[in-house]
Scaffold this active site. Structure first.
Site, PDB file in Angstrom:
ATOM      1  N   ARG A 223      41.577  82.599  55.309  1.00 13.90           N
ATOM      2  CA  ARG A 223      41.651  82.075  56.661  1.00 13.90           C
ATOM      3  C   ARG A 223      40.250  81.175  56.872  1.00 13.90           C
ATOM      4  O   ARG A 223      39.233  81.275  56.240  1.00 13.90           O
ATOM      5  CB  ARG A 223      41.287  83.209  57.781  1.00 13.90           C
ATOM      6  CG  ARG A 223      42.526  83.994  57.650  1.00 13.90           C
ATOM      7  CD  ARG A 223      43.739  83.027  58.384  1.00 13.90           C
ATOM      8  NE  ARG A 223      45.085  84.038  58.667  1.00 13.90           N
ATOM      9  CZ  ARG A 223      46.222  83.723  57.756  1.00 13.90           C
ATOM     10  NH1 ARG A 223      46.048  83.083  56.754  1.00 13.90           N
ATOM     11  NH2 ARG A 223      47.302  84.542  58.170  1.00 13.90           N
ATOM     12  N   HIS A 275      47.608  74.951  53.135  1.00 18.80           N
ATOM     13  CA  HIS A 275      47.860  76.126  53.375  1.00 18.80           C
ATOM     14  C   HIS A 275      49.367  76.601  52.550  1.00 18.80           C
ATOM     15  O   HIS A 275      50.306  76.993  53.107  1.00 18.80           O
ATOM     16  CB  HIS A 275      48.275  76.604  54.927  1.00 18.80           C
ATOM     17  CG  HIS A 275      48.069  78.082  55.129  1.00 18.80           C
ATOM     18  ND1 HIS A 275      47.249  78.515  56.360  1.00 18.80           N
ATOM     19  CD2 HIS A 275      48.637  79.213  54.685  1.00 18.80           C
ATOM     20  CE1 HIS A 275      47.372  79.826  56.391  1.00 18.80           C
ATOM     21  NE2 HIS A 275      48.207  80.071  55.313  1.00 18.80           N
TER      22      HIS A 275
HETATM   23  C1  GLV Z   1      49.806  83.265  55.560  1.00 14.05           C
HETATM   24  O1  GLV Z   1      48.784  82.728  55.736  1.00 14.05           O
HETATM   25  C2  GLV Z   1      50.020  84.563  55.515  1.00 14.05           C
HETATM   26  O2  GLV Z   1      49.150  85.303  56.482  1.00 14.05           O
HETATM   27  O3  GLV Z   1      50.983  85.185  55.322  1.00 14.05           O
END
Ligand code: GLV
Length: 311
Positions: A223, A275
């Protein structure tokens, strides 16, 4: 039971979930409001506050991802409704590969060779053996544990860290504040797989970056909120000359998409990915989602998240 599915690929999820749960009525957030309002369960990734606010009869929520931060930070999240999250669901393998790529990028000097190439410079650098390249993995949930073990199986000495004590074969496990202080000075690559909680926010600040050995590297498929970005830029230093922090591979950011104005985009020793480290493959995730919904509806015990802990 009526299940409302909300993701970017809601229609594909709806069809596949309907096959697994023929007894249920599966709708998407595109269904008429009257149908949405009567949903018993929500299976969603980042539902809007508007959508959550409409669902007044919810008996359970399945978070279609591993991190529950977006859901817990949603102002319309109903209190007391049990939340089940995907714990691995096929994401851990791709994330482990992402991390292996990152660790080897630095251990085998691909970052330095890339810079040498830009100067047409042919120069073999002294190799560092895997056995000399200690990796730290912060966060030993389903995904962090798998990543730590994959790296250990690859031959890297691995140190893992979690808030509470854990044991993992082949991994030196540390915990608590003292454990973090023990781990940081030892590792050449630091991997972040912690959830976003009040306790982990900006855990990588100037102090923890300063505790890493000179020339360490950072890999964050977790994160964005885990890192104090100003401290990161400071530790990296400017330009091609390596600072205290040699480089970083970053997949998660406090604001996504990463704003075009972020200095991280153009930093010569930072790799930015959008991401993508842990895609959620439909197949395995669907089995977990169907199983959780069926169990909740049958009143059977399910592993729910602890909203206070944040995971
Ligand atoms: C992606 O970031 C998740 O938390 O699955």
């Amino acid at each position: 039971m009526r299940v409302l599915v909300h993701t970017d690929a809601a229609e594909a999820w709806r069809k596949a979930l309907a096959e697994r749960l023929p007894e249920a009525e599966i709708i998407t957030s595109a269904a008429p409001a009257a149908a949405r309002h009567r949903a018993d369960y929500l299976a969603a990734w980042k539902p809007s506050a508007e959508l959550l606010g409409e669902l007044t009869q919810l008996k359970g929520i399945v978070n279609l991802g591993a991190g529950v931060d977006a859901l817990l930070n949603n102002p319309a999240l109903p209190r007391g409704v049990p939340i089940v999250k995907l714990r691995d669901a096929g994401m851990a393998g791709p994330i482990a590969d992402y991390v292996r790529y990152g660790v080897m990028h630095f251990q085998r000097d691909f970052d330095r060779y890339r810079r040498q190439q830009s100067r047409a410079e042919w120069c073999e650098l002294p190799a560092t053996d895997k056995a000399e390249w200690r990796v730290g993995v912060l966060g030993l949930g389903a995904i962090g544990a798998r990543v730590a073990q994959t790296l250990a199986d690859d031959g890297f000495p691995v140190h893992g860290w979690s808030r509470s004590p854990k044991t993992l074969p082949g991994v030196a496990c540390h915990h608590g504040d003292d454990g973090l202080r023990e781990l940081l000075p030892r590792v050449k690559s630091l991997v972040l797989l912690l959830p976003d909680t009040p306790a982990t926010r900006q855990i990588i600040d100037a102090e923890s970056l300063g505790a890493l050995p000179e020339g360490a590297s950072l890999i964050n498929p977790g994160r964005g909120s885990l890192i104090d970005e100003a401290a990161l830029l400071e530790a990296l230093g400017d330009g091609e000359a390596e600072g205290r922090l040699r480089g970083a591979l970053l997949d998660a950011f406090p604001e996504e998409p990463l704003p075009a104005s972020s200095p991280l985009w153009s930093h010569p020793r930072v790799l930015v990915t959008p991401h993508m480290a842990g895609p959620t493959p439909l197949g395995e995730a669907l089995d977990q989602v169907a199983e959780a919904l069926r169990a909740m509806e049958a009143g059977e015990p399910v592993e729910t998240i602890d909203p206070d802990a944040g995971y």
